[in-house]
Design a protein around this motif. Structure first.
Motif, mmCIF file in Angstrom:
data_model
loop_
_atom_site.group_PDB
_atom_site.id
_atom_site.type_symbol
_atom_site.label_atom_id
_atom_site.label_comp_id
_atom_site.label_asym_id
_atom_site.label_seq_id
_atom_site.Cartn_x
_atom_site.Cartn_y
_atom_site.Cartn_z
ATOM 1 N N HIS A 2 -20.957 25.043 -46.504
ATOM 2 C CA HIS A 2 -20.706 25.219 -45.066
ATOM 3 C C HIS A 2 -20.325 26.669 -44.785
ATOM 4 N N GLY A 3 -20.793 27.179 -43.669
ATOM 5 C CA GLY A 3 -20.441 28.527 -43.242
ATOM 6 C C GLY A 3 -19.146 28.528 -42.453
ATOM 7 N N ARG A 4 -18.290 29.481 -42.733
ATOM 8 C CA ARG A 4 -17.000 29.540 -42.030
ATOM 9 C C ARG A 4 -17.158 29.939 -40.565
ATOM 10 N N GLN A 5 -18.300 30.548 -40.218
ATOM 11 C CA GLN A 5 -18.539 30.937 -38.826
ATOM 12 C C GLN A 5 -19.680 30.118 -38.215
ATOM 13 N N ASP A 6 -19.717 28.851 -38.597
ATOM 14 C CA ASP A 6 -20.714 27.921 -38.068
ATOM 15 C C ASP A 6 -20.351 27.585 -36.624
ATOM 16 N N GLY A 7 -21.244 27.898 -35.696
ATOM 17 C CA GLY A 7 -21.008 27.617 -34.294
ATOM 18 C C GLY A 7 -21.673 26.349 -33.819
ATOM 19 N N VAL A 22 -22.046 23.199 -36.120
ATOM 20 C CA VAL A 22 -21.192 22.166 -36.707
ATOM 21 C C VAL A 22 -19.993 22.918 -37.288
ATOM 22 N N PRO A 23 -18.858 22.925 -36.601
ATOM 23 C CA PRO A 23 -17.727 23.753 -37.014
ATOM 24 C C PRO A 23 -17.314 23.567 -38.466
ATOM 25 N N PHE A 24 -16.777 24.629 -39.045
ATOM 26 C CA PHE A 24 -16.392 24.653 -40.451
ATOM 27 C C PHE A 24 -15.442 23.516 -40.813
ATOM 28 N N GLU A 25 -14.661 23.059 -39.851
ATOM 29 C CA GLU A 25 -13.701 21.988 -40.136
ATOM 30 C C GLU A 25 -14.396 20.722 -40.619
ATOM 31 N N HIS A 26 -15.663 20.554 -40.305
ATOM 32 C CA HIS A 26 -16.404 19.402 -40.811
ATOM 33 C C HIS A 26 -16.562 19.488 -42.335
ATOM 34 N N GLY A 27 -16.801 20.687 -42.833
ATOM 35 C CA GLY A 27 -16.884 20.860 -44.280
ATOM 36 C C GLY A 27 -15.554 20.565 -44.939
ATOM 37 N N GLU A 28 -14.481 21.086 -44.362
ATOM 38 C CA GLU A 28 -13.147 20.849 -44.906
ATOM 39 C C GLU A 28 -12.783 19.370 -44.862
ATOM 40 N N PHE A 29 -13.131 18.722 -43.762
ATOM 41 C CA PHE A 29 -12.835 17.296 -43.592
ATOM 42 C C PHE A 29 -13.496 16.474 -44.692
ATOM 43 N N ALA A 30 -14.767 16.757 -44.960
ATOM 44 C CA ALA A 30 -15.483 16.032 -46.018
ATOM 45 C C ALA A 30 -14.901 16.351 -47.388
ATOM 46 N N ALA A 31 -14.564 17.618 -47.622
ATOM 47 C CA ALA A 31 -14.033 18.029 -48.926
ATOM 48 C C ALA A 31 -12.706 17.341 -49.239
ATOM 49 N N GLU A 32 -11.918 17.088 -48.216
ATOM 50 C CA GLU A 32 -10.616 16.441 -48.413
ATOM 51 C C GLU A 32 -10.748 14.957 -48.711
ATOM 52 N N ARG A 33 -11.905 14.363 -48.402
ATOM 53 C CA ARG A 33 -12.044 12.912 -48.483
ATOM 54 C C ARG A 33 -13.020 12.408 -49.529
ATOM 55 N N ILE A 34 -13.985 13.223 -49.916
ATOM 56 C CA ILE A 34 -14.950 12.779 -50.935
ATOM 57 C C ILE A 34 -14.367 13.069 -52.313
ATOM 58 N N PRO A 35 -14.104 12.055 -53.096
ATOM 59 C CA PRO A 35 -13.477 12.260 -54.405
ATOM 60 C C PRO A 35 -14.283 13.217 -55.288
#
Length: 269
Positions: free
Chosen positions: A210-215, A217-230
């Motif tokens: 994910h790109g940190r400057q994604d306009g 699909v905001p970057f928080e979507h990448g972080e959200f998935a990373a926190e939840r997918i084992p």
């Protein structure tokens, strides 16, 4: 075998294009049009769960046991759901700029919804003929949170780097004709508003890009998935937008990370 799940305003052609960076790596690419796109009826499976089961049925029909999955943007919710519901059919999952949480405005499309009319389509094509740079500039603005200087630099890079410009032109082309892609794009937006993806149930080896400057699909979507997918691995693209995996100076590096991940997890047979 790699299953490519296209983004919004896409279809089988876009799925093939977004996986084309793997064309010399020995992977065969299976790129179906998801429901609502290019001849696949929406009523064959509008929900993420139905689309995941439809993919499993497609593999059964083709006699394919397991696949790697490349999911992009609005296609990622289906990829996540497929991996969670059919873990025995997926040996690895790569998500690029993927939607992973409720998105009130719907799924990213990389083109403004206002263009999605027959008249808008004709105007967009005419604009591209008159000034292709205008289309490139509008797309960069739409898909990034770049500063004005960053936007100008990226537009110049795309316009003046032959293989990147060629890819952009191909990407632009596979959004037409709009009417054959509207139902699926609208449905993706409806599914994105639902949210509640089964991320915690994914046991498949997963790489999130994910790109940190994604306009789009905001970057928080990448972080959200990373926190939840084992056990999910991640590759965050610094200073990159929604399309940086294909259209940036750092694209080859990001693709190398994904290529290594796929090679490491692909079945030996």
């Amino acid at each position: 075998m790699l299953l490519s799940l296209h983004a919004g305003l896409g279809g089988a052609d876009q799925g093939r294009l977004f996986a084309s960076w793997l064309q010399d790596d020995g992977f065969r690419v299976l790129s179906p049009s998801r429901p609502g796109y290019l001849g696949t009826p929406l009523d064959s499976g509008p929900t993420n769960e139905e689309q995941a089961d439809l993919l499993a049925a497609l593999l059964d029909e083709l006699g394919i046991d397991r696949v790697g999955v490349l999911a992009v943007s609005a296609g990622s919710p289906v990829g996540y759901t497929f991996a969670a519901r059919h873990p025995d059919r997926v040996w690895g999952l790569v998500s690029i700029g993927g939607v992973s949480k409720p998105q009130p405005g719907g799924a990213g499309s990389s083109l403004r919804r206002a263009f999605l009319t027959t008249v808008g389509e004709k105007l967009t094509l005419l604009t591209a003929k008159v000034s292709f740079e205008t289309i490139v500039s509008a797309t960069v603005e739409e898909t990034s949170t770049f500063t004005g200087k960053q936007q100008a630099e990226r537009v110049s890079y795309i316009m003046n780097t032959p293989h990147v410009r060629t890819f952009f032109e191909a990407m632009f082309t596979v959004t037409f004709p709009y009417p054959e892609r509207w139902p699926g794009t609208d449905n993706d937006a409806a599914q994105a508003r639902r949210g509640a993806l089964p991320l915690e149930r994914i046991t498949t080896p997963t790489l999130l890009i994910h790109g940190r400057q994604d306009g789009d699909v905001p970057f928080e979507h990448g972080e959200f998935a990373a926190e939840r997918i084992p056990g999910a691995k991640r590759h965050w693209m610094e200073h990159e937008d929604h399309l940086g995996f294909w259209l940036s100076p750092g694209a080859s590096q990001a693709q190398a990370v994904a290529r290594t991940f796929l090679r490491d997890h692909a079945p030996g047979d």
